[in-house]
Scaffold this active site. Structure first.
Site, PDB file in Angstrom:
ATOM      1  N   ARG A   1      12.969 -24.112  -6.296  1.00  0.00           N
ATOM      2  CA  ARG A   1      13.934 -23.629  -5.245  1.00  0.00           C
ATOM      3  C   ARG A   1      13.705 -22.373  -4.758  1.00  0.00           C
ATOM      4  O   ARG A   1      13.813 -22.013  -3.622  1.00  0.00           O
ATOM      5  CB  ARG A   1      15.171 -24.368  -5.523  1.00  0.00           C
ATOM      6  N   GLY A  51      14.997 -38.899  -0.533  1.00  0.00           N
ATOM      7  CA  GLY A  51      14.805 -40.140  -1.223  1.00  0.00           C
ATOM      8  C   GLY A  51      13.385 -40.749  -0.798  1.00  0.00           C
ATOM      9  O   GLY A  51      12.699 -40.181  -0.302  1.00  0.00           O
ATOM     10  N   LEU A  67      10.594 -39.253   1.814  1.00  0.00           N
ATOM     11  CA  LEU A  67       9.338 -38.805   1.060  1.00  0.00           C
ATOM     12  C   LEU A  67       7.975 -39.923   1.637  1.00  0.00           C
ATOM     13  O   LEU A  67       6.920 -39.154   2.053  1.00  0.00           O
ATOM     14  CB  LEU A  67       9.261 -39.044  -0.519  1.00  0.00           C
ATOM     15  N   LEU A 108      21.785 -27.964  -3.153  1.00  0.00           N
ATOM     16  CA  LEU A 108      20.416 -27.558  -2.947  1.00  0.00           C
ATOM     17  C   LEU A 108      20.453 -26.060  -2.835  1.00  0.00           C
ATOM     18  O   LEU A 108      19.858 -25.175  -2.172  1.00  0.00           O
ATOM     19  CB  LEU A 108      19.812 -27.943  -1.395  1.00  0.00           C
ATOM     20  N   GLU A 140       0.903  -1.217   0.206  1.00  0.00           N
ATOM     21  CA  GLU A 140       0.056   0.125   0.028  1.00  0.00           C
ATOM     22  C   GLU A 140       1.026   1.147   0.091  1.00  0.00           C
ATOM     23  O   GLU A 140       0.517   2.213  -0.822  1.00  0.00           O
ATOM     24  CB  GLU A 140      -0.874  -0.122   1.499  1.00  0.00           C
TER      25      GLU A 140
END
Length: 332
Positions: free
Chosen positions: A175, A274, A278, A195, A42
């Site tokens: 990423r 891996g 996951l 990474l 704003e």
């Protein structure tokens, strides 16, 4: 919303916010929040107006409720009140406990007309990370992996390139857009990943390594000084330069990890581990989105199987010969 998206990956821990000022059907000012600690959307929109005398006859549109508290900058709601806009149009209300209706109330109490909930779902989606973080007290969690046509993550349990160069660029942009990225011990040992963001524009995410027994050697890439790094382990609590060791237990690890990342103000995290890492998140139902890359032409025959993931994609796109599928977890 288009203005707000320009800052994706740069505003953490703040939300993405865009603002437009309109006088008699003509845009006279626009702005967005660029970075935490800098002016809010704003204020940038107000500052861009050439003729400030038009403001009392103008409408200010903002994708998220104007803030009502003093942080690194003064409250936008007070500035809107002070300038005496004719009308304020708000996309989504801010569920952050320091705002949560207070900004809207300040403006209404000043006698200014306020309309809220305009394109509300789209504005909530824009700030899915921010809202998840404040409402669920954990980061927005994105699962990501690449698999062969026959469903393997590697060949003969050795690192194997699966995705093409176009997908590689897309992954690096992912990423750059997210706040943090997480891998487990095995992925770190097998791949020695950095990474970091290399094939796209943007900031390196905060790196998170889950390494209970501190097996990953200190000369590995994750220990370099390219990005802030959190290492969850059972051995020690310490800070060494850009590396923070956070001591944790193995029992009930995932809820503990989510709590710790909330305390670290991490708003979103890509799980790029891996199969084991996951699958833990999948089985616990602890995810919001998944991005699965499939190289249909590649047959690996033997190696680490891709995670069991019995869900239907929301959308699919082809990056040359690679198929990228996006999944969204149904809200409870």
């Amino acid at each position: 919303m288009e203005l707000a998206r320009k800052a994706l990956g740069n505003t953490y821990p703040n939300p993405l916010v865009g603002s437009v000022i309109v006088h008699n059907g003509r845009i006279i000012g626009e702005g967005y929040h660029h970075k935490a600690g800098q002016n809010h959307a704003e204020i940038n929109a107000i500052n861009s107006v050439a003729d400030k005398s038009l403001i009392p006859e103008s409408t200010i549109y903002v994708s998220l409720e104007p803030c009502a508290h003093y942080g690194k900058t003064p409250p936008c709601a007070l500035k809107i009140k002070e300038l005496g806009f004719r009308k304020v149009v708000i996309g989504a209300m801010d569920s952050h406990d320091k705002v949560n209706g207070k900004g809207k109330k300040i403006i209404q109490d000043a006698g200014i007309e306020v309309v809220s909930g305009i394109l509300e779902q789209e504005c909530i989606e824009l700030n899915k990370r921010f809202f998840t973080y404040h409402e669920k007290k954990r980061p927005y969690i994105i699962l990501k992996w690449a698999e062969s046509g026959d469903g393997f993550l590697d060949q003969d349990f050795k690192p194997t390139p699966i995705s093409n160069s176009l997908v590689n660029q897309f992954v690096h942009q992912l990423r750059a857009d997210e706040h943090a990225i997480l891998v487990g011990t095995q992925t770190a040992l097998n791949d020695n990943p950095s990474l970091t963001v290399r094939n796209a524009e943007g900031n390196n995410p905060v790196r998170i390594l889950v390494d209970f027994d501190l097996k990953v050697p200190h000369d590995f890439n994750l220990y370099n000084n390219e990005a802030p790094t959190l290492i969850f382990n059972t051995e020690k609590e310490a800070t060494e330069g850009n590396i923070r060791f956070i001591k944790t237990g193995r029992e009930n690890f995932l809820p503990g990890l989510a709590d710790a990342l909330y305390r670290e103000q991490i708003q979103s995290v890509i799980i790029e581990g891996g199969r084991f890492t996951l699958q833990q998140f999948i089985d616990a139902g602890l995810w919001d989105e998944a991005v699965v890359i499939k190289n249909e032409q590649l047959e690996l025959a033997n190696g680490t199987k891709a995670p069991d993931f019995p869900f239907a994609p929301e959308r699919t796109e082809f990056f040359r010969d690679n198929r990228v599928s996006w999944y969204k977890k149904a809200s409870n």
